[in-house]
Design a protein around this motif. Sequence first.
Motif: not given
Length: 402
Positions: A49-50, A56-58, A72-75
């Motif tokens: 969850l971190t 958000e940073d990305i 973001l999709g990869l995260v």
Amino acid sequence: MTDVGARDPDEFSAGQWPDWSFWKDRSDSPRDNGRGRVAVATATGLASLTLIARAEDIAHGTGPALLTSLALGLVACYVVGCVLAPWYGPVALRRGRIAIVAVMFLLGAAPAVLLASPSYLTDLTFALSIGLMLLPLRHALLLGLATVLGQIVWMRLARGEVAWAQVAILVGVTAALGTVFALNFTIGHLRAAREQVKRLAVNQERERVARDMHDILGHSLSTMTVKLGLTRRILESSGDVALAVGQVTELENMARTALSDVRATVSDYRTLSLDNELAGARLALRAAGVRVDLPAATDAVRADLREVFGYVVREAVTNVLRHSDAELCTVRVGPDWIEVTDNGGPTGGASAGNGLTGLTERLAAVSGTLAHGPAPGGGFRVVARGPAPAIPLAAVREAEPT
């Protein structure tokens, strides 16, 4: 020569890693196995969850919109993988485990490569944790070392300095999650070992009861059969009711003794006496018309061998009654040996059935041996030997040359 440094293959060790087969075995404790999976998946899921902070940073970064959306999709896929990999990875085949670790590693490293940010490699801590769970320890540690060195070198080349805090997070979180996996791994194997010990104990107890029941009922029923035949012949030939009643009375007493032995065997309280077995052998053989030659005393027999030698007498005499046409049965004893022979001819005695096999097991339990076969002068012979008595250290020192 025994290699004292060799490890018992059944001994629990880290070399068994990553053997999570106890999660596959549903017969022992599926509830506990499910708890282990839930604990591991939950720990990884909560830790991942971190990655929300990373997303958000990305999202607030200055990178190109297409690369940002892809990152973001990869995260998001990485977060899903962090939850599913600990659940399905341990029960996958070896190639499947390698593929899972590779996919997790690519998902974790892709945002850093796309956005040219070596600090994002800190997110690989979750992929490395999955690697610690699914790969052999030496391979997982090498992968972790390569990742840490790669982040340090990339930071040095890109920024001219190393953000040691990011490196510390990569190492620390990976170690923490690896500890959670190790605890679940150890607890799971200990539970599996405990269940195996239970099964072995049950099987051993079944074998003990079966062996004892064979020894008790085989001997008692054989003797009772002989006496019933003798009683029938008495009634048919002479009609001596008093003699027949005496035989029936002995049969009644033997039946009661057998019943008592069965109850004691089930409770594991029964003990055999060599003297009592010799007395019973004399009674049974005489009833069958077999002459007996028994030792006058058994004082020379070692105390630790008297019970097992009692079993030898019982089984050997039972075999004479069942299988032999012998006219004479002889028993000889020594401090650590006993011999039972009969003159039943080539067909005398018995083959290595359950009784003799059980005797072999009993003697092996006291480091003794059992030999049986045709006697030199004809008939059948059973010889049991116990271990040689230990020589006192003082006697050895006295025997040494000065």
